[in-house]
Design an enzyme around this catalytic site. Sequence first.
Site, PDB file in Angstrom:
ATOM      1  N   ARG A  63     -19.660 -80.192-104.323  1.00 44.08           N
ATOM      2  CA  ARG A  63     -19.377 -80.628-105.695  1.00 44.08           C
ATOM      3  C   ARG A  63     -20.132 -79.778-106.720  1.00 44.08           C
ATOM      4  O   ARG A  63     -19.618 -79.518-107.823  1.00 44.08           O
ATOM      5  CB  ARG A  63     -19.760 -82.101-105.832  1.00 44.08           C
ATOM      6  CG  ARG A  63     -19.314 -82.760-107.131  1.00 44.08           C
ATOM      7  CD  ARG A  63     -19.327 -84.266-106.987  1.00 44.08           C
ATOM      8  NE  ARG A  63     -18.959 -84.924-108.230  1.00 44.08           N
ATOM      9  CZ  ARG A  63     -19.831 -85.574-109.020  1.00 44.08           C
ATOM     10  NH1 ARG A  63     -21.108 -85.659-108.668  1.00 44.08           N
ATOM     11  NH2 ARG A  63     -19.422 -86.146-110.133  1.00 44.08           N
ATOM     12  N   HIS A  67     -18.360 -78.090-109.932  1.00 49.49           N
ATOM     13  CA  HIS A  67     -18.775 -78.394-111.303  1.00 49.49           C
ATOM     14  C   HIS A  67     -19.347 -77.170-112.006  1.00 49.49           C
ATOM     15  O   HIS A  67     -19.361 -77.122-113.241  1.00 49.49           O
ATOM     16  CB  HIS A  67     -19.791 -79.540-111.299  1.00 49.49           C
ATOM     17  CG  HIS A  67     -19.153 -80.885-111.152  1.00 49.49           C
ATOM     18  ND1 HIS A  67     -19.462 -81.953-111.960  1.00 49.49           N
ATOM     19  CD2 HIS A  67     -18.197 -81.332-110.304  1.00 49.49           C
ATOM     20  CE1 HIS A  67     -18.726 -83.004-111.613  1.00 49.49           C
ATOM     21  NE2 HIS A  67     -17.961 -82.649-110.596  1.00 49.49           N
ATOM     22  N   VAL A  71     -16.858 -74.864-115.602  1.00 42.42           N
ATOM     23  CA  VAL A  71     -17.489 -74.750-116.914  1.00 42.42           C
ATOM     24  C   VAL A  71     -17.952 -73.306-117.114  1.00 42.42           C
ATOM     25  O   VAL A  71     -18.914 -72.866-116.494  1.00 42.42           O
ATOM     26  CB  VAL A  71     -18.691 -75.712-117.041  1.00 42.42           C
ATOM     27  CG1 VAL A  71     -19.309 -75.621-118.427  1.00 42.42           C
ATOM     28  CG2 VAL A  71     -18.267 -77.144-116.744  1.00 42.42           C
ATOM     29  N   GLY A  73     -16.846 -70.733-115.875  1.00 44.65           N
ATOM     30  CA  GLY A  73     -16.686 -69.908-114.681  1.00 44.65           C
ATOM     31  C   GLY A  73     -17.825 -70.088-113.694  1.00 44.65           C
ATOM     32  O   GLY A  73     -18.802 -70.792-113.953  1.00 44.65           O
ATOM     33  N   ASP A  75     -20.856 -69.244-112.541  1.00 52.22           N
ATOM     34  CA  ASP A  75     -21.957 -68.438-113.067  1.00 52.22           C
ATOM     35  C   ASP A  75     -23.329 -69.082-112.892  1.00 52.22           C
ATOM     36  O   ASP A  75     -24.316 -68.610-113.461  1.00 52.22           O
ATOM     37  CB  ASP A  75     -21.729 -68.149-114.554  1.00 52.22           C
ATOM     38  CG  ASP A  75     -21.604 -69.422-115.381  1.00 52.22           C
ATOM     39  OD1 ASP A  75     -21.772 -70.529-114.817  1.00 52.22           O
ATOM     40  OD2 ASP A  75     -21.318 -69.319-116.598  1.00 52.22           O
ATOM     41  N   SER A  77     -24.402 -71.759-114.154  1.00 53.98           N
ATOM     42  CA  SER A  77     -24.885 -72.431-115.369  1.00 53.98           C
ATOM     43  C   SER A  77     -25.235 -73.893-115.121  1.00 53.98           C
ATOM     44  O   SER A  77     -26.100 -74.453-115.788  1.00 53.98           O
ATOM     45  CB  SER A  77     -23.849 -72.322-116.493  1.00 53.98           C
ATOM     46  OG  SER A  77     -22.631 -72.952-116.140  1.00 53.98           O
ATOM     47  N   ASN A  95     -21.790 -85.403-114.934  1.00 50.86           N
ATOM     48  CA  ASN A  95     -22.871 -84.901-114.083  1.00 50.86           C
ATOM     49  C   ASN A  95     -24.102 -85.792-114.028  1.00 50.86           C
ATOM     50  O   ASN A  95     -24.757 -85.892-112.989  1.00 50.86           O
ATOM     51  CB  ASN A  95     -23.310 -83.511-114.567  1.00 50.86           C
ATOM     52  CG  ASN A  95     -22.223 -82.466-114.414  1.00 50.86           C
ATOM     53  OD1 ASN A  95     -21.338 -82.594-113.581  1.00 50.86           O
ATOM     54  ND2 ASN A  95     -22.295 -81.419-115.232  1.00 50.86           N
ATOM     55  N   HIS A 194     -12.408 -84.782-101.234  1.00 47.57           N
ATOM     56  CA  HIS A 194     -12.783 -86.195-101.230  1.00 47.57           C
ATOM     57  C   HIS A 194     -12.649 -86.829 -99.850  1.00 47.57           C
ATOM     58  O   HIS A 194     -12.766 -88.049 -99.712  1.00 47.57           O
ATOM     59  CB  HIS A 194     -11.951 -86.970-102.252  1.00 47.57           C
ATOM     60  CG  HIS A 194     -12.341 -86.699-103.660  1.00 47.57           C
ATOM     61  ND1 HIS A 194     -11.673 -87.226-104.749  1.00 47.57           N
ATOM     62  CD2 HIS A 194     -13.349 -85.943-104.178  1.00 47.57           C
ATOM     63  CE1 HIS A 194     -12.251 -86.811-105.867  1.00 47.57           C
ATOM     64  NE2 HIS A 194     -13.250 -86.033-105.550  1.00 47.57           N
ATOM     65  N   THR A 195     -12.413 -86.026 -98.851  1.00 49.24           N
ATOM     66  CA  THR A 195     -12.451 -86.530 -97.482  1.00 49.24           C
ATOM     67  C   THR A 195     -13.887 -86.778 -97.024  1.00 49.24           C
ATOM     68  O   THR A 195     -14.108 -87.418 -96.000  1.00 49.24           O
ATOM     69  CB  THR A 195     -11.756 -85.546 -96.522  1.00 49.24           C
ATOM     70  OG1 THR A 195     -11.678 -86.142 -95.229  1.00 49.24           O
ATOM     71  CG2 THR A 195     -12.512 -84.238 -96.396  1.00 49.24           C
ATOM     72  N   ASP A 245     -13.608 -91.733 -98.440  1.00 50.35           N
ATOM     73  CA  ASP A 245     -12.690 -91.911 -97.313  1.00 50.35           C
ATOM     74  C   ASP A 245     -13.300 -92.956 -96.384  1.00 50.35           C
ATOM     75  O   ASP A 245     -14.272 -92.681 -95.680  1.00 50.35           O
ATOM     76  CB  ASP A 245     -12.489 -90.567 -96.597  1.00 50.35           C
ATOM     77  CG  ASP A 245     -11.707 -90.695 -95.298  1.00 50.35           C
ATOM     78  OD1 ASP A 245     -11.250 -91.805 -94.976  1.00 50.35           O
ATOM     79  OD2 ASP A 245     -11.552 -89.667 -94.609  1.00 50.35           O
ATOM     80  N   ASP A 253     -11.801 -83.750 -92.770  1.00 47.55           N
ATOM     81  CA  ASP A 253     -10.515 -83.718 -92.077  1.00 47.55           C
ATOM     82  C   ASP A 253      -9.412 -84.022 -93.078  1.00 47.55           C
ATOM     83  O   ASP A 253      -9.640 -84.009 -94.287  1.00 47.55           O
ATOM     84  CB  ASP A 253     -10.500 -84.706 -90.902  1.00 47.55           C
ATOM     85  CG  ASP A 253     -10.847 -86.128 -91.326  1.00 47.55           C
ATOM     86  OD1 ASP A 253     -10.692 -86.456 -92.530  1.00 47.55           O
ATOM     87  OD2 ASP A 253     -11.271 -86.933 -90.475  1.00 47.55           O
TER      88      ASP A 253
END
Length: 330
Positions: A63, A67, A71, A73, A75, A77, A95, A194-195, A245, A253
């Site tokens: 994640r 994230h 934002v 690209g 980079d 940040s 966040n 999100h698995t 999940d 999976d």
Amino acid sequence: MGLIKILLTAITLLFLHAFEANVHGLLVPDYYRESCPILEEIVREQVEIAVLKDPRMAASLLRLHFHDCFVMGCDGSVLLDSSGEMVSEKEAGPNINSLRGFEIVDKIKGLLEEACPFTVSCADLLAITARDAVELRGGPRWEVELGRRDSLKASLSGANQFLPAPNSSLEILVSKFKAQGLTIYDLVALSGSHTIGKSRCLSFKQRIYDGEDEPDYYKRNTIFQQILRSICPISKRDDALVPLDFMTSARFDNRYYRNLLEGKGLLESDNVLISQDTGGEIARLVWEFASDQQLFFREFATSMLNMGSINPLTGEQGEIRRNCRVLNSW
């Protein structure tokens, strides 16, 4: 002597390949082959330790990369702390009290600075940790393309504007992915992340208590809704964690897509892939990934590379931070 000359020529060509790629804004898998050959070994070992201690950390590291890239690209940040007039992206709505794994990144970066000072960017580090986290939970492996440099600024407003919310409509999801140069194929494939991982009750509580206004699709599984209500009472436990999940929360999976087809998606932004797809193309992709895990793995890897290529800083842009939380000038 002939063999030595051949080896020196090969090394020179590899260096020039990485240099040329970076100058022209391209990312390449072997960017650090000469400058930091033990990079992937160091990262892999530390991610494995972190995931063994806390299986949820795999989803958190994945994640972080997402994230970051959405934002300004990819980079690095998202890793910057607030300082002076710059407010950290960590303070943004999507966040705050949600993103994790910063200490893991700090530890890996420290080890890399000992082994290869001023060499590996924080942005590249996020891309590698995301890949290793997925693989360690049973997901696919891909060659991460490298050569990014680190941003000299953060964007709180960008984090609030461009990151999808857990209650986003399908129209908003498609729009936000399109703004990053990503397709609906990328949207469906990357949603499969999100698995693994968990979500706070606050992120989906409104949906499970607004049953009277929900489409019939959500009412197909009232037992699932009752389970969620038992974990997330209407007036408390906003920070309680629920697996994204329910069936295989620790394994990467294709169960996520089967959950959607059974009406067991946790977040509104998951369920809309089925419930709001009037054209049928997105739902068709969900069906395909639900029935073919290897197809999902291939497309997920491709979409991760697509996402990892969003507006990278290269060449003389940005810097290579020594500490991912602060600019070198601080």
